[in-house]
Write an enzyme that holds these catalytic residues in place. Structure first.
Site, mmCIF file in Angstrom:
data_model
loop_
_atom_site.group_PDB
_atom_site.id
_atom_site.type_symbol
_atom_site.label_atom_id
_atom_site.label_comp_id
_atom_site.label_asym_id
_atom_site.label_seq_id
_atom_site.Cartn_x
_atom_site.Cartn_y
_atom_site.Cartn_z
ATOM 1 N N ARG A 169 -1.412 -5.055 -2.478
ATOM 2 C CA ARG A 169 -2.348 -5.405 -1.421
ATOM 3 C C ARG A 169 -2.556 -6.920 -1.413
ATOM 4 O O ARG A 169 -2.529 -7.568 -2.460
ATOM 5 C CB ARG A 169 -3.677 -4.702 -1.718
ATOM 6 C CG ARG A 169 -4.755 -4.842 -0.647
ATOM 7 C CD ARG A 169 -4.417 -4.060 0.582
ATOM 8 N NE ARG A 169 -5.593 -3.813 1.430
ATOM 9 C CZ ARG A 169 -5.508 -3.407 2.684
ATOM 10 N NH1 ARG A 169 -4.333 -3.182 3.250
ATOM 11 N NH2 ARG A 169 -6.598 -3.169 3.393
ATOM 12 N N THR A 172 1.311 -1.444 10.865
ATOM 13 C CA THR A 172 1.682 -0.799 9.611
ATOM 14 C C THR A 172 2.873 0.130 9.817
ATOM 15 O O THR A 172 3.171 0.532 10.940
ATOM 16 C CB THR A 172 0.453 -0.032 9.058
ATOM 17 O OG1 THR A 172 -0.609 -0.965 8.878
ATOM 18 C CG2 THR A 172 0.721 0.645 7.740
ATOM 19 N N ASP A 214 -9.813 -6.400 6.843
ATOM 20 C CA ASP A 214 -10.187 -5.070 6.330
ATOM 21 C C ASP A 214 -11.398 -5.149 5.392
ATOM 22 O O ASP A 214 -11.935 -4.124 4.989
ATOM 23 C CB ASP A 214 -9.014 -4.413 5.588
ATOM 24 C CG ASP A 214 -8.116 -3.616 6.542
ATOM 25 O OD1 ASP A 214 -8.434 -3.536 7.737
ATOM 26 O OD2 ASP A 214 -7.096 -3.064 6.082
ATOM 27 N N SER A 219 -8.407 -0.439 1.843
ATOM 28 C CA SER A 219 -7.392 0.044 2.778
ATOM 29 C C SER A 219 -7.602 1.530 3.052
ATOM 30 O O SER A 219 -8.377 2.209 2.372
ATOM 31 C CB SER A 219 -6.012 -0.168 2.155
ATOM 32 O OG SER A 219 -5.020 0.491 2.901
ATOM 33 N N SER A 220 -6.887 2.007 4.069
ATOM 34 C CA SER A 220 -6.823 3.451 4.326
ATOM 35 C C SER A 220 -5.425 3.988 4.057
ATOM 36 O O SER A 220 -5.162 5.169 4.291
ATOM 37 C CB SER A 220 -7.165 3.737 5.787
ATOM 38 O OG SER A 220 -8.450 3.307 6.070
ATOM 39 N N GLY A 277 -4.232 2.732 10.817
ATOM 40 C CA GLY A 277 -5.582 2.277 10.477
ATOM 41 C C GLY A 277 -6.303 3.349 9.688
ATOM 42 O O GLY A 277 -5.694 4.056 8.889
#
Ligand code: GLU
Length: 587
Positions: free
Chosen positions: A104, A399, A439, A464-465, A487
């Site tokens: 990340r 993404t 985010d 994050s998701s 998302g």
């Protein structure tokens, strides 16, 4: 009251190679691709092809991922790349171990809690403040050292060749660029594509009209980066001239300058973390723990659903209103906890174990009734955690997901991101910078002054998701590799793909075609069917049934990008998401 739209679905066995679809010739059957040896699924045909070539040449899942990611950064630059971050769940067949890698983006060391305070999302997004230190280059290097078999430098050849010789711009890239350009006040007064280099790459700079799909584009700068990576490894991006270019671009952003330094880049590290696993009906579901909320939220949804007989409730129909009701209630409960508790575990104490505690999840499940529960409150999971205020931030669009199984049985699930479409819109040496720091919570404290777990802090990673997931059967063998962009909807897409597999026995391509439904502790969202892409169904009728149970329903586009591999007896079954440009490769 139940409408049996897909009464025949229950009959489709997970081991079925060819799915029995509708009989009519013009209705797609959504057949999974079957191979026997190895498989790669990505969101773009050229990336899938690059991965497949590497697998065929004796490469491992990690080798194939590196080649695929290098190509994705070129041909799907709006979604992932050298300037972004990623999470990987990896199963090593030789040792039988499963681990995760956190690549990340990190906040620069100069970042302060009030970084985004008072800023609107668009302003923060299109600025130097949103750029986190990228994680992808280091991730490729670290994983190759551990699990690679092919020579590192060969893994960038395909991307370099495509960048030099040119490739056709996809409809997706073109229309997404056009969509953002249309938001600008004028061609000379731009919020989006404020960077002239990015503008000239994706559009006609004189008119700001996006290059049409099919335009052959070359990217010599990207080819240079591929050469540099091939020669010097990830250090080629984290130190030296490219690192200086990144820091300079961030610090001289024409909208709002950021504060990333070359020292921040040089200090970047990938963190290996234990996977977050939960038993769901005898299957071990392993995902990515914090700083992603993905593994915990997917785990909570499944853990809450464990007490309900989904297949029985829907008589095998995944779009039965009772199934949708239960799934959305579990989603509400999971998001209430996610929003409150999850942040970077190196900065805040996340009650990760408690959130997946069986008794705790049973107590949460007991809150579900026949009618929509309305906004769910967070629970109090066992274990320690910091006092925290909720952060419901939800973003979408930049993404991609890669799923790979190699001939040795190694399995890799990777979600990779630049956060929003085209990241922060600034191009450095042929790749786009991310805007992943948006985010973070924009406010550091809640209304009562309690700090938010996901507040900005120096060198911290934003929540994050992303939910890369590997599912194991009762013998410990890998049975499903799944994940999606989208998302915070990623959580629902991924959980649904697991329910479709375990509860409804759907094979990957058919599972992906089932219209989505979810609830992120707001309205219940059900997908508008897309001809040829999703199964057709009566969304209005389902909405009416849900409204009768108290749901506020929105019928909307739910654009997942699932990449799924199922390890069935004697075959690998692959499904790619037709909502994007996904393809399956292998043999
Ligand atoms: N940045 C988001 C996250 O990490 C993902 C965005 C997307 O899926 O487009 O959760």
């Amino acid at each position: 009251m139940f409408r049996k739209v897909f009464a025949s679905i229950a009959a489709v066995s997970a081991a079925t190679l060819v799915v029995a679809g509708a009989a009519s010739a013009d209705v797609p059957t959504f057949e999974s691709t079957a191979t026997v040896r190895e498989m790669v699924v990505t969101a773009n045909p050229l990336a899938t092809d690059a991965g497949e070539r590497v697998l065929r040449s004796g490469g491992t899942a990690v080798d194939a991922m590196i080649a695929a990611q290098a190509v994705l950064g070129l041909v799907e630059p709006q979604s992932s790349g050298i300037g972004g971050g990623a999470f990987v769940v990896y199963h090593d067949a030789a040792t039988g171990t499963t681990t995760t890698f956190d690549a990340r983006e990190t906040a620069p060391s100069a970042a302060t809690e009030d970084r985004f305070l008072g800023l609107g999302f668009f302003t923060a997004w299109q600025s130097g403040l949103s750029v986190g230190v990228p994680g992808v280059p280091r991730l490729l290097d670290v994983l190759h050292d551990r699990y690679g078999a092919r020579p590192w430098q060969t893994l960038f050849t395909r991307a370099k060749t495509l960048a030099q010789d040119g490739f056709a711009l996809t409809e997706r890239t073109s229309s997404q660029a056009a969509g953002l350009l249309a938001l600008n006040p004028s061609c000379s007064d731009r919020v989006f594509f404020r960077d002239p280099t990015a503008l000239a790459y994706f559009a006609d700079p004189a008119t700001c009209v996006a290059k049409p799909a099919g335009t052959i584009v070359t990217n010599r700068d990207y080819a240079d980066v591929m050469k540099a990576l091939a020669k010097d490894g990830a250090d080629a991006v984290y130190t030296g001239p490219i690192a200086e270019e990144i820091a300079h671009a961030v610090q001289s952003d024409p909208a709002i300058p950021g504060d990333m330094t070359t020292a921040d880049l040089a200090a970047y590290d990938v963190v290996e973390r234990a996977p977050v696993c939960l038993d769901y009906r005898g299957h071990d579901v392993c995902g990515m723990g914090p700083p992603s909320s993905g593994g915990l939220a997917v785990g909570q949804i499944l853990g809450i659903l464990e007490g309900f007989d989904l297949a029985g409730a829907g008589a095998g129909d995944p779009l039965d209103d009772e199934v949708v009701h239960l799934f959305t209630q579990a989603g509400r409960l999971a998001f209430a906890d996610r929003n409150l508790y999850v942040g970077d575990p190196d900065f805040v104490t996340v009650p990760a174990e408690g959130m997946l505690d069986e008794a705790y999840l049973a107590s949460r499940a007991a809150l579900i009734s026949d009618t929509d529960m309305g906004t769910a409150g967070p629970g109090t999971p066992p274990g320690e955690f910091d006092p925290t205020a909720p952060d419901a931030t939800a973003k979408t669009s930049g993404t991609s997901h890669i799923s790979i199984v190699d001939r040795w049985g190694n399995a890799l699930s990777m979600t990779t991101s630049v956060e929003s479409s085209f990241g922060n819109g600034v191009m450095v040496h042929g790749f786009l910078l991310n805007n992943q720091l948006t985010d973070f919570s924009f406010t550091p404290v809640g209304s009562d002054g309690t700090p938010v777990a996901n507040r900005v802090q120096p060198e911290k990673r934003p929540r994050s998701s992303m939910s890369p997931t590997i599912v194991f059967d009762s013998t410990g063998a890998v049975e499903l590799v799944t994940g999606s962009p989208g998302g915070s909807r990623i959580i629902g897409y991924t959980a649904q793909s697991i329910v479709n597999h375990i509860d409804f026995g759907l094979d990957p391509q058919y599972s992906i075609a089932v219209p989505h439904y979810q609830n992120r502790n707001g309205s219940t969202e059900i997908e508008v069917p897309v001809p040829g892409v999703t199964l057709d169904y009566d969304a209005a009728a389902l909405a009416a049934q849900l409204v009768a149970c108290g749901h506020a329903v929105s019928i909307t586009s739910l654009e997942s990008g699932l990449s799924i591999i199922e390890i069935a007896p004697g075959a690998l079954l692959g499904g790619a998401d037709l909502r994007r440009d996904g393809t399956v490769g292998g043999r």
